[in-house]
Design a protein around this motif. Structure first.
Motif: not given
Length: 324
Positions: A133-140, A144-153
């Motif tokens: 669960t912790r790993a999945m939370s970290s991955i999520m 999310r951060a990668e998606r936000e960065n991608l959307q920003r880019e």
């Protein structure tokens, strides 16, 4: 220490068994001395050994049987047989109960061990699930951060692309000739204004040297301009001459600026050329008209001049100036 206690217990059982047997063979047959073997069976049971219980029970039954023949006769024979039968029954029942109890204890221990193992596995499973669960939370969170960065880019790229398209549209629709070239003078962009001014199409000029539109008597001009651009210096309102496709010469006002990349390095030059032929022709005609007027005025033998409404003399012939 446990092994020592076990050995002492076995030794004590053997001594007790011998003592009971010796007592049995010295008393009358009718005395139920073999009942003492029950205590030995219980002792083997307390040791927790089913094999010990079986061994003690077998030895007790054997000694009881042997003692029946070695004990001295006494009393009625059927009572003696009944006592021996009761002794065998007591040994059998005691052995059965002890073995049953040992099996229950073993089953209980096995179940307790199984329950403990299941609890351990459940705890391990919970720990693994918590880690997952912790790993999945970290991955999520990373996703999310990668998606936000991608959307920003993507948004930044869209803004840059929209700005580029807007600027390209401005450049393309401009009446001025706007030309892009690299630092060695190769044309990289050519707008519609440049096509209209010089007569060359975009396909004819892109990839060609800019010297194609420079007269031979001004061949050194492009080198001086590019040297200025390499130093990051702009060239403003340079009045010069350029060649058209049909061989005509056009007077242009030229502004050249450096093109910078994202690191701030100069990678090319942008030139804006405006046709000033008509203006130069008008200026020349005005100059010639003024010169012609001057000659006419100077040829007059009387005073002639031009005054402002307030009487200020702004132009007069040579005679008028001499008379004053």
């Amino acid at each position: 220490m446990k092994r020592l206690n076990s050995h002492l217990l076995v030794f004590g059982a053997i001594v007790a068994c011998v003592a009971i047997f010796v007592t049995d063979i010295h008393v009358e047959l009718g005395v139920a001395t073999p009942v003492g073997y029950i205590a030995l069976i219980w002792l083997a049971y307390t040791a927790g050994s089913a094999r010990g219980v079986w061994a003690t029970a077998g030895a007790s039954a054997s000694l009881t049987f042997v003692g029946m023949f070695l004990s001295p006769a006494g009393g009625e024979f059927w009572k003696a047989l009944a006592n021996r039968g009761l002794a065998f029954l007591a040994i059998g029942v005691t052995t059965s109960l002890c073995l049953r109890a040992l099996r229950l204890i073993a089953e209980y221990s096995e179940r307790a061990h199984l329950a403990e193992e299941l609890a351990t596995r459940a705890a391990q499973s919970r720990e693994i699930e918590a880690r997952r669960t912790r790993a999945m939370s970290s991955i999520m969170q990373d996703l999310r951060a990668e998606r936000e960065n991608l959307q920003r880019e993507i948004l930044e790229r869209e803004l840059v692309e929209n700005e580029r398209v807007r600027l390209a549209a401005i450049v393309e629709s401009s009446d001025d000739a706007i030309i892009g070239k690299n630092l060695v003078g190769i044309v990289t962009s050519w707008n519609a204004g440049a096509e209209s001014l010089y007569g060359y199409t975009k396909e004819e000029m892109i990839g060609q040297p800019i010297s194609r539109i420079i007269p031979d008597d001004r061949s050194d001009e492009i080198h001086r301009i590019l040297d200025e651009v390499r130093r990051g210096v702009s060239v403003d309102s340079l009045e010069t001459v350029r060649l058209c496709k049909d061989g005509t010469r056009r007077m242009v006002s030229l502004t050249v600026s450096p093109i910078l990349n994202s690191q701030g390095n100069t990678v090319g030059a942008s030139a804006i050329a405006r046709d000033i032929s008509e203006r130069k022709r008008a200026e020349e005609e005005l100059r010639e008209s003024a010169e012609f007027t001057r000659k006419i005025l100077d040829s007059l033998v009387c005073f002639a001049g031009v005054c402002t409404p307030d009487g200020t003399l702004i132009q007069a012939n040579q005679l008028g100036l001499t008379a004053r």
